[in-house]
Design a protein around this motif. Sequence first.
Motif, short mmCIF file in Angstrom:
data_model
loop_
_atom_site.label_atom_id
_atom_site.label_comp_id
_atom_site.label_asym_id
_atom_site.label_seq_id
_atom_site.Cartn_x
_atom_site.Cartn_y
_atom_site.Cartn_z
N UNK A 82 -18.50 -38.63 -9.69
CA UNK A 82 -19.65 -38.24 -10.52
C UNK A 82 -19.36 -38.38 -12.02
N UNK A 83 -18.33 -39.18 -12.34
CA UNK A 83 -17.97 -39.35 -13.74
C UNK A 83 -17.20 -38.19 -14.31
N UNK A 84 -16.57 -37.41 -13.43
CA UNK A 84 -15.82 -36.24 -13.87
C UNK A 84 -14.34 -36.38 -13.51
N UNK A 89 -14.77 -31.09 -22.41
CA UNK A 89 -14.71 -30.12 -21.32
C UNK A 89 -16.12 -29.78 -20.86
N UNK A 90 -16.36 -29.92 -19.56
CA UNK A 90 -17.66 -29.58 -18.98
C UNK A 90 -17.68 -28.12 -18.56
N UNK A 91 -16.65 -27.71 -17.83
CA UNK A 91 -16.52 -26.31 -17.43
C UNK A 91 -15.11 -26.01 -16.98
N UNK A 92 -14.80 -24.73 -16.92
CA UNK A 92 -13.49 -24.28 -16.45
C UNK A 92 -13.71 -23.49 -15.16
N UNK A 93 -12.92 -23.79 -14.14
CA UNK A 93 -13.02 -23.09 -12.85
C UNK A 93 -11.91 -22.06 -12.77
N UNK A 94 -12.30 -20.80 -12.79
CA UNK A 94 -11.34 -19.70 -12.78
C UNK A 94 -11.42 -18.90 -11.48
N UNK A 95 -10.29 -18.43 -11.02
CA UNK A 95 -10.26 -17.64 -9.79
C UNK A 95 -8.85 -17.43 -9.27
N UNK A 96 -8.02 -18.46 -9.40
CA UNK A 96 -6.65 -18.33 -8.91
C UNK A 96 -5.84 -17.36 -9.77
N UNK A 155 -25.01 -33.11 -1.30
CA UNK A 155 -25.53 -33.97 -2.36
C UNK A 155 -24.42 -34.42 -3.30
N UNK A 156 -23.46 -33.52 -3.50
CA UNK A 156 -22.39 -33.79 -4.46
C UNK A 156 -21.01 -33.55 -3.83
N UNK A 157 -20.00 -34.12 -4.48
CA UNK A 157 -18.63 -33.97 -4.00
C UNK A 157 -18.17 -32.51 -4.07
N UNK A 188 -17.95 -26.29 -5.81
CA UNK A 188 -19.01 -27.29 -6.03
C UNK A 188 -18.95 -27.59 -7.53
N UNK A 189 -17.96 -28.38 -7.96
CA UNK A 189 -17.62 -28.47 -9.39
C UNK A 189 -18.61 -29.24 -10.25
N UNK A 190 -19.48 -30.03 -9.61
CA UNK A 190 -20.47 -30.80 -10.37
C UNK A 190 -21.57 -29.86 -10.89
#
Length: 257
Positions: free
Chosen positions: A32-34, A54-61, A112-114, A129-131
């Motif tokens: 998806x170009x990411x 930067x599009x977004x940061x995925x936090x949780x770990x 729909x998305x990766x 669902x990182x997109x």
Amino acid sequence: AGVRVWDVVTKKCLLSMHGHQKGVTCVKWGCEGLIYSASQDRTIKVWDSVRGVLVRSLNGHAHWVNGLALNVDYALRIGPYNHQGQAPSDKKERSLVAKKKVQKVLKDNGLQYELLCSCSDDFTCYLWDPVRGKKPLVRMTGHQQPVNQVAFSPDGRYIASASFDNSVRLWHGTTGKFIATLRAHVQDVYMCCWSADSRLLLSASKDSTLVVWNLKTKKIKHQLPGHADEVYAVDWSPDGHKVASGGKDKVLKVWVT
């Protein structure tokens, strides 16, 4: 700590993306170009591969993020090529064939998305669902030690996770639901990889062995002794006929499946 995009022909750096506070452990380029990067700072960053922002940061770990996997990894890897290594000669046709393979994985899984899966020293995996968003779809728990690596099956239906608790765990590829634990190794499992038809899984361990698993029965199909020490890395050839393994004994072995 940063992520760079290089032109492999001119050997020039095209983009340099900074944002991680500690070392980057894994980088994945999606469809998806990411670009996705995992880090010892416990985050996963999602970058725009064209603009380098930067599009977004995925936090949780809660600890180092060791590995990332996309459900379209295999489709992206083989691109326009078939199982015999052949591809259309026309450039537009090649692009179309490659896109269709990615779309098939998504469609067959009702997506729909990766999707992105991450694993960590905090003993967990996360499905994202990182997109579209920065919240995890599910937290996958059960391992009793750090999870070193994760891998989606080529058809996107399963996720395999390799852990230092001597086991490989299987999860549903779209829901993250636990399916089974595969036990045979007597020491840390470093890595696993899938056969092209998603029917077999191979795991590599500190105990110097490789184990081939039958996904239908969840049982051992073959054990492959031969390395004199820990086996760090494995990969299955895209045509499904061979496996390569390497480890602490400085030997690269090629196995015929």
